[in-house]
Motif scaffolding. Sequence first.
Motif, PDB file in Angstrom:
ATOM      1  N   ASN A   1       0.644  -1.313  -0.011  1.00 32.43           N
ATOM      2  CA  ASN A   1       0.071  -0.118   0.003  1.00 32.43           C
ATOM      3  C   ASN A   1       0.793   1.305  -0.121  1.00 32.43           C
ATOM      4  OD1 ASN A   1      -2.320  -1.701   0.018  1.00 32.43           O
ATOM      5  ND2 ASN A   1      -2.631  -1.483   2.137  1.00 32.43           N
ATOM      6  N   LEU A   2       1.935   1.561   0.874  1.00 33.20           N
ATOM      7  CA  LEU A   2       2.629   2.515   0.785  1.00 33.20           C
ATOM      8  C   LEU A   2       3.712   2.566   0.122  1.00 33.20           C
ATOM      9  CD1 LEU A   2       2.802   5.385   1.728  1.00 33.20           C
ATOM     10  CD2 LEU A   2       4.073   4.466   3.890  1.00 33.20           C
ATOM     11  N   THR A   3       4.764   1.269   0.120  1.00 28.83           N
ATOM     12  CA  THR A   3       6.113   1.125  -0.647  1.00 28.83           C
ATOM     13  C   THR A   3       5.679   1.318  -2.190  1.00 28.83           C
ATOM     14  OG1 THR A   3       6.928  -0.083   1.136  1.00 28.83           O
ATOM     15  CG2 THR A   3       7.868  -0.008  -1.212  1.00 28.83           C
ATOM     16  N   GLY A   4       4.500   0.458  -2.562  1.00 26.72           N
ATOM     17  CA  GLY A   4       4.078   0.523  -3.902  1.00 26.72           C
ATOM     18  C   GLY A   4       3.617   1.895  -4.364  1.00 26.72           C
ATOM     19  N   THR A   5       3.132   2.693  -3.408  1.00 23.66           N
ATOM     20  CA  THR A   5       2.616   4.093  -4.064  1.00 23.66           C
ATOM     21  C   THR A   5       4.072   5.005  -4.173  1.00 23.66           C
ATOM     22  OG1 THR A   5       0.633   4.213  -2.914  1.00 23.66           O
ATOM     23  CG2 THR A   5       1.729   6.062  -3.294  1.00 23.66           C
ATOM     24  N   ILE A   6       4.920   5.008  -3.324  1.00 21.09           N
ATOM     25  CA  ILE A   6       6.275   5.385  -3.359  1.00 21.09           C
ATOM     26  C   ILE A   6       7.143   4.928  -4.552  1.00 21.09           C
ATOM     27  CG2 ILE A   6       8.400   6.022  -2.430  1.00 21.09           C
ATOM     28  CD1 ILE A   6       7.218   5.835   0.305  1.00 21.09           C
ATOM     29  N   THR A   7       6.763   3.633  -4.832  1.00 22.94           N
ATOM     30  CA  THR A   7       7.632   2.956  -6.106  1.00 22.94           C
ATOM     31  C   THR A   7       7.031   3.589  -7.443  1.00 22.94           C
ATOM     32  OG1 THR A   7       7.827   1.068  -4.879  1.00 22.94           O
ATOM     33  CG2 THR A   7       8.196   0.765  -7.405  1.00 22.94           C
TER      34      THR A   7
ATOM     35  N   SER B   1      -6.308   2.182  11.895  1.00 21.09           N
ATOM     36  CA  SER B   1      -5.804   0.878  11.251  1.00 21.09           C
ATOM     37  C   SER B   1      -4.639   1.230  10.531  1.00 21.09           C
ATOM     38  CB  SER B   1      -6.996   0.328  10.249  1.00 21.09           C
ATOM     39  OG  SER B   1      -7.025   1.162   9.168  1.00 21.09           O
ATOM     40  N   GLY B   2      -3.723   0.121  10.470  1.00 22.47           N
ATOM     41  CA  GLY B   2      -2.731   0.203   9.524  1.00 22.47           C
ATOM     42  C   GLY B   2      -3.003   0.464   8.071  1.00 22.47           C
ATOM     43  N   TYR B   3      -4.110   0.040   7.486  1.00 25.87           N
ATOM     44  CA  TYR B   3      -4.494   0.595   6.051  1.00 25.87           C
ATOM     45  C   TYR B   3      -4.663   2.000   6.093  1.00 25.87           C
ATOM     46  CZ  TYR B   3      -7.726   0.824   1.927  1.00 25.87           C
ATOM     47  OH  TYR B   3      -8.214   1.042   0.942  1.00 25.87           O
ATOM     48  N   GLY B   4      -5.627   2.574   7.004  1.00 18.86           N
ATOM     49  CA  GLY B   4      -5.585   3.872   7.035  1.00 18.86           C
ATOM     50  C   GLY B   4      -4.388   4.877   7.193  1.00 18.86           C
ATOM     51  N   ALA B   5      -3.357   4.364   8.030  1.00 20.86           N
ATOM     52  CA  ALA B   5      -2.210   4.990   8.324  1.00 20.86           C
ATOM     53  C   ALA B   5      -1.341   4.926   6.751  1.00 20.86           C
ATOM     54  CB  ALA B   5      -1.508   4.353   9.342  1.00 20.86           C
ATOM     55  N   ASP B   6      -1.467   3.858   6.180  1.00 19.68           N
ATOM     56  CA  ASP B   6      -0.891   3.669   4.853  1.00 19.68           C
ATOM     57  C   ASP B   6      -1.262   4.801   3.970  1.00 19.68           C
ATOM     58  OD1 ASP B   6       1.305   1.903   5.841  1.00 19.68           O
ATOM     59  OD2 ASP B   6       0.179   0.305   4.851  1.00 19.68           O
ATOM     60  N   LYS B   7      -2.598   4.765   3.658  1.00 17.65           N
ATOM     61  CA  LYS B   7      -3.322   5.624   2.642  1.00 17.65           C
ATOM     62  C   LYS B   7      -3.004   7.071   3.056  1.00 17.65           C
ATOM     63  CE  LYS B   7      -5.289   2.759  -0.220  1.00 17.65           C
ATOM     64  NZ  LYS B   7      -4.929   2.893  -1.645  1.00 17.65           N
ATOM     65  N   TYR B   8      -2.850   7.420   4.490  1.00 20.26           N
ATOM     66  CA  TYR B   8      -2.397   8.878   4.817  1.00 20.26           C
ATOM     67  C   TYR B   8      -1.171   8.995   4.406  1.00 20.26           C
ATOM     68  CZ  TYR B   8      -2.041  13.001   7.342  1.00 20.26           C
ATOM     69  OH  TYR B   8      -2.210  14.359   7.814  1.00 20.26           O
ATOM     70  N   GLY B   9      -0.236   7.925   4.532  1.00 20.76           N
ATOM     71  CA  GLY B   9       1.149   8.124   4.158  1.00 20.76           C
ATOM     72  C   GLY B   9       1.187   8.185   2.777  1.00 20.76           C
ATOM     73  N   CYS B  10       0.383   7.776   1.796  1.00 25.05           N
ATOM     74  CA  CYS B  10       0.075   7.703   0.294  1.00 25.05           C
ATOM     75  C   CYS B  10      -0.098   9.268   0.138  1.00 25.05           C
ATOM     76  CB  CYS B  10      -0.854   7.090  -0.362  1.00 25.05           C
ATOM     77  SG  CYS B  10      -0.386   5.340  -0.106  1.00 25.05           S
ATOM     78  N   GLU B  11      -0.808   9.930   0.903  1.00 21.50           N
ATOM     79  CA  GLU B  11      -1.260  11.468   0.528  1.00 21.50           C
ATOM     80  C   GLU B  11       0.057  12.273   0.778  1.00 21.50           C
ATOM     81  OE1 GLU B  11      -4.652  12.633   2.622  1.00 21.50           O
ATOM     82  OE2 GLU B  11      -5.819  10.870   1.788  1.00 21.50           O
ATOM     83  N   LEU B  12       0.841  12.005   2.206  1.00 22.64           N
ATOM     84  CA  LEU B  12       2.097  12.837   2.403  1.00 22.64           C
ATOM     85  C   LEU B  12       3.131  12.572   1.058  1.00 22.64           C
ATOM     86  CD1 LEU B  12       1.923  11.831   6.153  1.00 22.64           C
ATOM     87  CD2 LEU B  12       1.149  14.006   4.975  1.00 22.64           C
ATOM     88  N   HIS B  13       3.247  11.553   0.741  1.00 25.64           N
ATOM     89  CA  HIS B  13       4.316  11.116   0.000  1.00 25.64           C
ATOM     90  C   HIS B  13       3.988  11.842  -1.564  1.00 25.64           C
ATOM     91  CE1 HIS B  13       7.539   8.800   1.929  1.00 25.64           C
ATOM     92  NE2 HIS B  13       6.418   8.515   2.791  1.00 25.64           N
TER      93      HIS B  13
END
Length: 310
Positions: free
Chosen positions: A92-98, A139-151
């Motif tokens: 979810n997050l590493t994939g988005t940064i990739t 949730s971890g899912y929600g945290a990763d999606k918020y991380g996607c927005e920050l990145h």
Amino acid sequence: MSTWLVTGGAGFIGSHLVEALLARGDSVRVLDDLSTGHRHNLPPGVTLIVGDVADPDAVGQAMQGVDGCFHLAAIASVEKGITDWLGTHRANLTGTITVFDAIRRQGGRIPVVYASSAAVYGDAASVPIGETEPCRPLSGYGADKYGCELHARVASHVHGIPTVGLRFFNVYGPRQDPKSPYSGVISIFCERIAAGMAITINGDGGQTRDFVYVADVVAALLAAMALRPADSPVFNVCTGRPTSVAALAALVADLAGRPLDARNGPPRAGEIRHSHGLPDRANAVLGLPDRVTLGDGLARVLHWMTEATR
């Protein structure tokens, strides 16, 4: 003719987007590891690259020569985020940064429209929820999606990559597999009620959600790609209309012409009681059409299930 990359394009939302892009005469390339997506979801004329969205080589190959990227690949499961925290984080997050980094490495300004989630809000202090509500994921899912927005903000402001994030609420529609552990309550209710089977409602059924039909989500994705913004905005994709789980079950039973056999089970630990969004900003900026009503959307899901079993 434009060429688009759709990550997760063999999945539920992605395959509907692929159809819409092809229907307007565009060329489509899909990157999907087929862990939850299916080849049979893809119409003829699509180039499928089977690969991992967190693999820089696979993403770099898929990104070559495209005009834009719709990034939908994810493990969309709060429960999986609990049992496989690291694995879901990678997807979810590493994939988005990739995805962002592949564009950076190519030195291009390829625009990205990516899927975020209402899960970024957590248990919001007030409803309906607007985009200015603080993000406090639970949730971890929600945290990763918020991380996607920050990145995405980093991608835009540091690397010049145009990005738009869409916070999906509860998306439903045809091709959402009721047997999948990632399925939403609508696909499960429709399948079981239409078959004359009992359903289980977790808790008292008074919890409310904002159910948005997949065609409306596709309309938002297409409109967001046309923006080309400089400020990495995010928008709610929702209807603004809350529906309780109990009312949802009753409506499905009425549309299916079946008696409702519903049993109450224990509430899910940590479940948010009420969640529905404000669509006003998305409506104004993206110029979205009126949403498909819940009754019409459910009727389409039931019809698709009937046709799929023939």
